[in-house]
Design an enzyme around this catalytic site. Structure first.
Site, mmCIF file in Angstrom:
data_model
loop_
_atom_site.group_PDB
_atom_site.id
_atom_site.type_symbol
_atom_site.label_atom_id
_atom_site.label_comp_id
_atom_site.label_asym_id
_atom_site.label_seq_id
_atom_site.Cartn_x
_atom_site.Cartn_y
_atom_site.Cartn_z
ATOM 1 N N ASN A 1 0.883 -1.328 0.289
ATOM 2 C CA ASN A 1 0.101 0.233 -0.096
ATOM 3 C C ASN A 1 0.842 1.241 -0.110
ATOM 4 O OD1 ASN A 1 -1.653 2.182 0.589
ATOM 5 N ND2 ASN A 1 -2.603 1.165 2.204
ATOM 6 N N ARG B 1 -2.656 -1.933 -3.611
ATOM 7 C CA ARG B 1 -3.751 -1.097 -3.222
ATOM 8 C C ARG B 1 -3.515 0.038 -4.257
ATOM 9 N NH1 ARG B 1 -4.448 3.582 0.576
ATOM 10 N NH2 ARG B 1 -6.656 4.093 0.487
ATOM 11 N N HIS C 1 -12.557 4.460 -0.101
ATOM 12 C CA HIS C 1 -12.789 3.365 0.940
ATOM 13 C C HIS C 1 -13.593 2.180 0.624
ATOM 14 C CE1 HIS C 1 -12.496 6.702 4.184
ATOM 15 N NE2 HIS C 1 -11.416 6.346 4.241
ATOM 16 N N ARG D 1 -10.438 17.417 7.080
ATOM 17 C CA ARG D 1 -10.937 17.798 5.609
ATOM 18 C C ARG D 1 -12.356 18.365 5.865
ATOM 19 N NH1 ARG D 1 -10.150 12.284 2.590
ATOM 20 N NH2 ARG D 1 -8.362 11.827 3.905
ATOM 21 N N GLU E 1 -8.289 -3.593 5.831
ATOM 22 C CA GLU E 1 -8.119 -3.342 4.470
ATOM 23 C C GLU E 1 -7.013 -4.433 3.720
ATOM 24 O OE1 GLU E 1 -8.355 0.871 4.945
ATOM 25 O OE2 GLU E 1 -9.305 0.690 3.172
#
Ligand code: AMP
Length: 395
Positions: free
Chosen positions: A7, A90, A179, A238, A381
């Site tokens: 990743n 990923r 996601h 964010r 994940e």
């Protein structure tokens, strides 16, 4: 199957070596400060973590560092690279081209390059990682697992913006969602726990980056992140949804460029910006408990926005069988889950305070007889990427 999961982030690289039959992780690590000074944090089995300084000018050297440590005589877990059966990468953005994980061929690699424009900070480093693995671990099959792919099932009414249609036609400006690997992993598990035909599930992935997904019968039908991961919920730093007219207003008032404003929306907003305390929910809860008003407001805004999205997605699916909390905040923040669920009694949620208070892994936090079942399901994940990689290889 022994799958190496890679990743690559903008200046980091996470890896895990996972046996998909036993779901055991034999080694995992994080190469960080790539391009700065370089450091490897490494853990073999469940031993103590080792921190090793290593020069890593680019992600290619970081892949070499991963190979060296995995095959190291003392710290390693394999004696030869042949023990790696497959590599799962990923990849942040698969555009409209990729709606499921893809076996990486030269053609696929070139197609991935075409998605770089859509995720300029992440996709190019994902490609460097793929190229380096191809060079240093040749003849090992590789699979790209996309953050966006699961959401490719969204209908047009969910993914098109209210903008002139030529922006979509010319530049593919639309909602993609992110996601996806986590939303799929968690909703698949929730489906197993529910004995419902064609289940309607809302997954709340609440972490430093947060998004919600409406999953109808195993398919994503809407999600809160959009063209980029900036849209939707209020996150750590964010902003999530804001009136776009604010951008030009601030630009004029503060004499700022578009890129400076984007920096504020991405890095200085969210609960960190609202509270002036922190993006970390543990700090916010502590400050709120000590009477910090802005920290309390930040937490209230976060929960309220989540609850509003849940309501929207219950409407989008004309009902909901289950709501699932996952990721750092979703799995651990007891008061946030309680606050969100306090808005949901109209849906038939009967919240189980005691189950919510207990720490642990997978569990139901609604009472027996609750019309909508509420679960906490930890996301994983890396395991999801390893499993998806194995599934593509075994096809
Ligand atoms: P993630 O991005 O999934 O790693 O989640 C990171 C977020 O989870 C941070 O905001 C953490 O503050 C939050 N988090 C982790 N543990 C806890 C906890 N015990 N209570 C509240 N928030 C937590």
């Amino acid at each position: 199957m022994n799958v190496l999961v890679i990743n690559c982030g903008s200046s980091s690289l996470k890896f895990q070596l996972i046996d998909t039959e036993t779901e055991q992780v034999s080694a995992k690590g994080l190469c960080e400060r790539i391009g700065i000074d370089g450091q490897l944090i490494y853990q073999k089995n469940s031993n103590e973590k080792e921190v090793i300084a290593q020069e890593m000018p680019t992600h290619a050297e970081a892949i070499q560092v991963v190979i060296n440590i995995l095959t190291d005589k003392d710290l390693g877990v394999i004696s030869s690279l042949d023990e790696i059966d497959a590599i799962g990468h990923r990849v942040a953005h698969g555009g409209e081209k990729f709606s499921k994980p893809a076996f990486i061929t030269e053609e696929v690699f070139n197609e991935l390059g075409a998605c770089n424009e859509l995720a300029p900070l992440h996709n190019p480093v994902n490609l460097i990682g793929i190229k380096a693995c191809d060079e240093f671990i040749p003849n090992t099959p590789m699979v790209a697992v996309f953050d966006t792919a699961f959401h490719q099932s969204m209908p047009e009414r969910a993914y098109l913006y209210g903008l002139p249609s030529r922006y979509y036609d010319q530049y593919k400006i639309r909602r993609y969602g992110f996601h996806g690997t986590s939303h799929k992993f968690v909703s698949d598990r929730a489906s197993e726990l529910l004995s419902v035909h064609n289940p309607k599930i809302i997954v709340c992935h609440l972490g430093n980056g947060s998004s919600i997904c409406a999953v109808n019968n195993g398919k994503s039908v809407d999600t809160s992140m959009g063209f980029t991961p900036l849209e939707g919920l209020v996150m750590g730093t964010r902003s999530g949804d804001v009136d776009p007219a604010i951008l030009s207003y601030i630009a004029e008032k503060e004499n700022m460029s578009i890129s400076e404003i984007m920096e504020v929306l991405n890095k200085k907003s969210g609960v960190a910006g609202i509270s002036d305390v922190s993006s970390d929910f543990r700090d916010l809860e502590e400050a709120a408990n000590l009477g910090n008003r802005k920290a309390k407001i930040a937490l209230d805004i976060f929960s309220y926005r989540v609850a509003k999205y849940i309501g929207g997605y219950a409407a989008a699916m004309n009902g909901v069988d289950s709501i699932v909390f996952t990721a750092g905040i979703g799995e651990n923040a007891i008061t946030i889950r309680k606050e969100i669920c306090s808005y949901l009694t109209y849906l038939g949620v009967v919240f189980d305070q005691e189950a919510n208070n207990t720490r642990g892994s997978e569990r139901e936090i609604s009472k027996k007889g609750s019309k909508v079942k509420v679960f906490v399901i930890p996301t994983n994940e890396e395991l999801a990427i390893a499993n998806e990689t194995a599934a593509v290889i075994q096809l």
